[in-house]
Design a protein around this motif. Sequence first.
Motif, PDB file in Angstrom:
ATOM      1  N   THR A 134       4.168 -14.277  16.906  1.00 40.91           N
ATOM      2  CA  THR A 134       3.521 -12.988  17.185  1.00 40.91           C
ATOM      3  C   THR A 134       2.033 -13.167  17.428  1.00 40.91           C
ATOM      4  N   LEU A 135       1.396 -14.010  16.622  1.00 42.69           N
ATOM      5  CA  LEU A 135      -0.037 -14.261  16.805  1.00 42.69           C
ATOM      6  C   LEU A 135      -0.325 -14.805  18.202  1.00 42.69           C
ATOM      7  N   ILE A 136       0.477 -15.766  18.632  1.00 44.95           N
ATOM      8  CA  ILE A 136       0.269 -16.387  19.945  1.00 44.95           C
ATOM      9  C   ILE A 136       0.581 -15.412  21.067  1.00 44.95           C
ATOM     10  N   THR A 137       1.762 -14.808  21.010  1.00 45.73           N
ATOM     11  CA  THR A 137       2.241 -13.985  22.128  1.00 45.73           C
ATOM     12  C   THR A 137       1.386 -12.748  22.354  1.00 45.73           C
ATOM     13  N   VAL A 138       1.019 -12.066  21.275  1.00 49.81           N
ATOM     14  CA  VAL A 138       0.299 -10.793  21.418  1.00 49.81           C
ATOM     15  C   VAL A 138      -1.186 -10.994  21.641  1.00 49.81           C
ATOM     16  N   ASN A 139      -1.804 -11.853  20.857  1.00 54.40           N
ATOM     17  CA  ASN A 139      -3.262 -11.959  20.897  1.00 54.40           C
ATOM     18  C   ASN A 139      -3.794 -12.729  22.098  1.00 54.40           C
ATOM     19  N   LEU A 140      -2.971 -13.551  22.728  1.00 54.60           N
ATOM     20  CA  LEU A 140      -3.413 -14.301  23.896  1.00 54.60           C
ATOM     21  C   LEU A 140      -3.007 -13.627  25.207  1.00 54.60           C
ATOM     22  N   LYS A 141      -2.482 -12.387  25.098  1.00 56.26           N
ATOM     23  CA  LYS A 141      -2.146 -11.575  26.271  1.00 56.26           C
ATOM     24  C   LYS A 141      -1.170 -12.304  27.214  1.00 56.26           C
TER      25      LYS A 141
END
Length: 248
Positions: free
Chosen positions: A208-215
């Motif tokens: 979730t951190l990777i997928t959402v925050n890196l757009k």
Amino acid sequence: MVEFLRLLNEGWEYTLRNPGIMVIPVIASIISLDSVVRVVNFHGNYVGIRITLPEALPTLWSFVSPPGDGLSTPLSLLFGLLVAVISAYLSAGFLGSINGNEFSWDGFLNTANRYFLEFLKFGLLLFLVSLGVGTLVFLGPPGLIFAFAVVIGIGYFLYATPYLIILQGVKAEEAIGKSLNLALSGGEYLEYAVKYGGLTLLLSIPMTLITVNLKVVGLLLGLLIVAPLAVMLSRATLVFFKDLSPQG
């Protein structure tokens, strides 16, 4: 006792032997446009967790908790129904394909056509249940907690259904009954669900951190990660049910 690591290793070895099948979880993830749009349009920092029990065809959204609330307009509901139909076809072909030792597109199409109707019946049931559960969010925090418990409960009682359709060649309604019996018996069925759910919980935090925050970049990375992960987990679950003792 469920040898979870052995099952995961079997799933990983199958994935390495059959890289072509990894495109199917990617397609299944992309067609969930509501989740894709919620990630792309999100601004800020986001942390989320997700617990998922075994599915026929895991997608990126099995491990990623997208920000915001999903749309509930008539058009979005109609599109959600269309996604459920397409997902049923992809799931039937995907799970039927990994039942063999080697993947082929001919095998995918054959099993998709053969089991589509049964997967569609099961998928529409889950779609209708999701609509009912979705109304609970309007009750505030208590509704959210209750909705979470309902989703986990349904996932536990029914997660064997698509695998039994493939392995035993039964209709969806019969597979649901068999899945309920397995769930009520507990044992290895319960143990596998706990271990699988625990793994998805741990994976959901970095995913979730990777997928959402890196757009957009994060979305692409998430798709690359989930492609082999989905194949590995579905193959592991298939082998689990193949090995499940008659007493189970």
